[in-house]
Design a protein around this motif. Structure first.
Motif, PDB file in Angstrom:
ATOM      1  N   HIS A  91       1.055  -1.485   0.183  1.00  0.00           N
ATOM      2  CA  HIS A  91       0.175   0.131   0.319  1.00  0.00           C
ATOM      3  C   HIS A  91       0.649   1.375   0.068  1.00  0.00           C
ATOM      4  CE1 HIS A  91      -3.517   2.778   0.336  1.00  0.00           C
ATOM      5  NE2 HIS A  91      -3.174   3.011   1.833  1.00  0.00           N
ATOM      6  N   GLU A  96      -4.064  10.056   0.593  1.00  0.00           N
ATOM      7  CA  GLU A  96      -5.497   9.151   0.664  1.00  0.00           C
ATOM      8  C   GLU A  96      -5.609   8.644   1.755  1.00  0.00           C
ATOM      9  OE1 GLU A  96      -9.908   9.405   0.057  1.00  0.00           O
ATOM     10  OE2 GLU A  96      -7.621  10.328  -0.898  1.00  0.00           O
ATOM     11  N   ALA A  97      -4.208   7.265   2.187  1.00  0.00           N
ATOM     12  CA  ALA A  97      -4.358   6.711   3.287  1.00  0.00           C
ATOM     13  C   ALA A  97      -4.257   7.594   3.988  1.00  0.00           C
ATOM     14  CB  ALA A  97      -2.930   6.397   3.334  1.00  0.00           C
ATOM     15  N   ILE A  99      -5.532  10.447   4.703  1.00  0.00           N
ATOM     16  CA  ILE A  99      -6.954  10.618   5.306  1.00  0.00           C
ATOM     17  C   ILE A  99      -7.863   9.483   5.756  1.00  0.00           C
ATOM     18  CG2 ILE A  99      -8.816  11.351   4.009  1.00  0.00           C
ATOM     19  CD1 ILE A  99      -7.361  12.841   1.833  1.00  0.00           C
ATOM     20  N   GLN A 100      -7.610   8.572   5.318  1.00  0.00           N
ATOM     21  CA  GLN A 100      -8.062   7.266   5.754  1.00  0.00           C
ATOM     22  C   GLN A 100      -8.687   7.128   7.570  1.00  0.00           C
ATOM     23  OE1 GLN A 100      -7.237   4.666   2.425  1.00  0.00           O
ATOM     24  NE2 GLN A 100      -8.251   4.643   1.100  1.00  0.00           N
ATOM     25  N   GLU A 103     -10.322   9.608   9.067  1.00  0.00           N
ATOM     26  CA  GLU A 103     -11.725   8.633   9.227  1.00  0.00           C
ATOM     27  C   GLU A 103     -11.321   8.079   9.651  1.00  0.00           C
ATOM     28  OE1 GLU A 103     -12.654   9.608   4.066  1.00  0.00           O
ATOM     29  OE2 GLU A 103     -11.987   7.250   5.121  1.00  0.00           O
ATOM     30  N   VAL A 104     -10.592   7.439  10.836  1.00  0.00           N
ATOM     31  CA  VAL A 104     -10.998   6.229  11.836  1.00  0.00           C
ATOM     32  C   VAL A 104     -11.343   7.041  13.158  1.00  0.00           C
ATOM     33  CG1 VAL A 104      -9.668   4.289  12.856  1.00  0.00           C
ATOM     34  CG2 VAL A 104      -9.666   4.297  10.803  1.00  0.00           C
ATOM     35  N   ILE A 228      -8.357  16.748   7.604  1.00  0.00           N
ATOM     36  CA  ILE A 228      -8.714  16.456   5.959  1.00  0.00           C
ATOM     37  C   ILE A 228      -9.326  16.831   5.230  1.00  0.00           C
ATOM     38  CG2 ILE A 228     -10.168  14.552   4.414  1.00  0.00           C
ATOM     39  CD1 ILE A 228     -11.443  13.453   7.325  1.00  0.00           C
TER      40      ILE A 228
END
Length: 255
Positions: A91, A96-97, A99-100, A103-104, A228
């Motif tokens: 990965h 984006e990683a 940002i993810q 999100e958590v 974000i």
């Protein structure tokens, strides 16, 4: 300096409380891998519980891999064996990683803030205010403020009164701290970003102080949403110079 603990008050499970206090001391760095825990008799005296309770608590810590017995020597702290997240090696480090991961955080922080506003004690508020001051001082001293930022969010989690939420945040601490390092590095490049973060923290704390769960949840959610947005707005130069390097470290790549 020797670690000392305060007596435990009666509750559903004294062993759970003792185990949680010891685990918190280990995860917060008060006891390091290789350090010997106080003797059973000393723990009995400090926590104000029976020897059976202490042994049960130690058994739970051994099962989780946080401590281990050495024949004739005592019980010693071990490095936590669990990886915060098992991210795929392939990965790629990416915007984006990160940002993810935020999100958590958003899912956890919103719940934590809401519960903290409903359940916080006077002592909790004192710790939260101290956390805000420590973060402000770190920034004023020219530091990145990562440790202080993470510590502030952790004391808010403590105020939630939910040990499982706190344990989840502790379990994810390496990844969450890594994401915080990236967001703060980005925010430090622009005064408007840095000012916004300070204001967002203030809104969360104000809602918790006011005992307004809905406002606290909204403020925490907005803080993560804005984090974000700030990552998405990062100058491409930031990502080339700092962001991608930090993300590779975060995701287990080359340093």
């Amino acid at each position: 300096m020797p670690i000392s603990f305060t007596p435990i008050k009666a509750a559903n499970s004294l062993a759970d409380q003792v185990a949680q206090a010891l685990e918190a001391s280990i995860r917060q760095g008060q006891m390091q891998p290789g350090d010997r825990l106080p003797t059973e008799l000393l723990l009995v005296a400090q926590f104000g519980v029976s020897r059976t309770v202490v042994r049960e608590a130690l058994s739970r810590l051994k099962s989780s891999g946080l401590v281990a017995s050495r024949q004739g020597s005592g019980v010693f702290v071990q490095a936590p064996r669990a990886e915060p997240l098992d991210l795929e090696k392939g990965h790629a480090a990416s915007q984006e990683a990160v940002i993810q991961i935020v999100e958590v955080r958003r899912a956890l922080e919103a719940e934590v803030a809401e519960l903290a506003a409903a359940r916080r004690s006077t002592a909790d508020l004192r710790r939260i205010r101290a956390g805000v001051k420590a973060l402000a001082k770190a920034v004023a001293d020219g530091k990145d403020g990562v440790a202080e930022d993470v510590a502030l969010h952790r004391v808010i989690a403590q105020a939630s009164g939910n040990p499982f939420l706190l344990s989840t945040l502790d379990y994810l601490s390496q990844v969450l701290a890594g994401a915080t390092r990236i967001t703060r590095a980005n925010e430090a490049r622009r005064q408007d970003f840095a000012t916004a973060v300070t204001q967002e923290h203030a809104r969360i704390v104000e809602a918790i102080e006011a005992g307004d769960p809905a406002a606290a949840r909204a403020a925490a959610t907005a803080h993560m949403n804005n984090a974000i947005d700030r990552i998405r707005q990062a100058d491409p130069a930031f990502w080339r110079q700092d962001g991608e390097r930090l993300a590779k470290v975060l995701l287990g790549g080359s340093r």
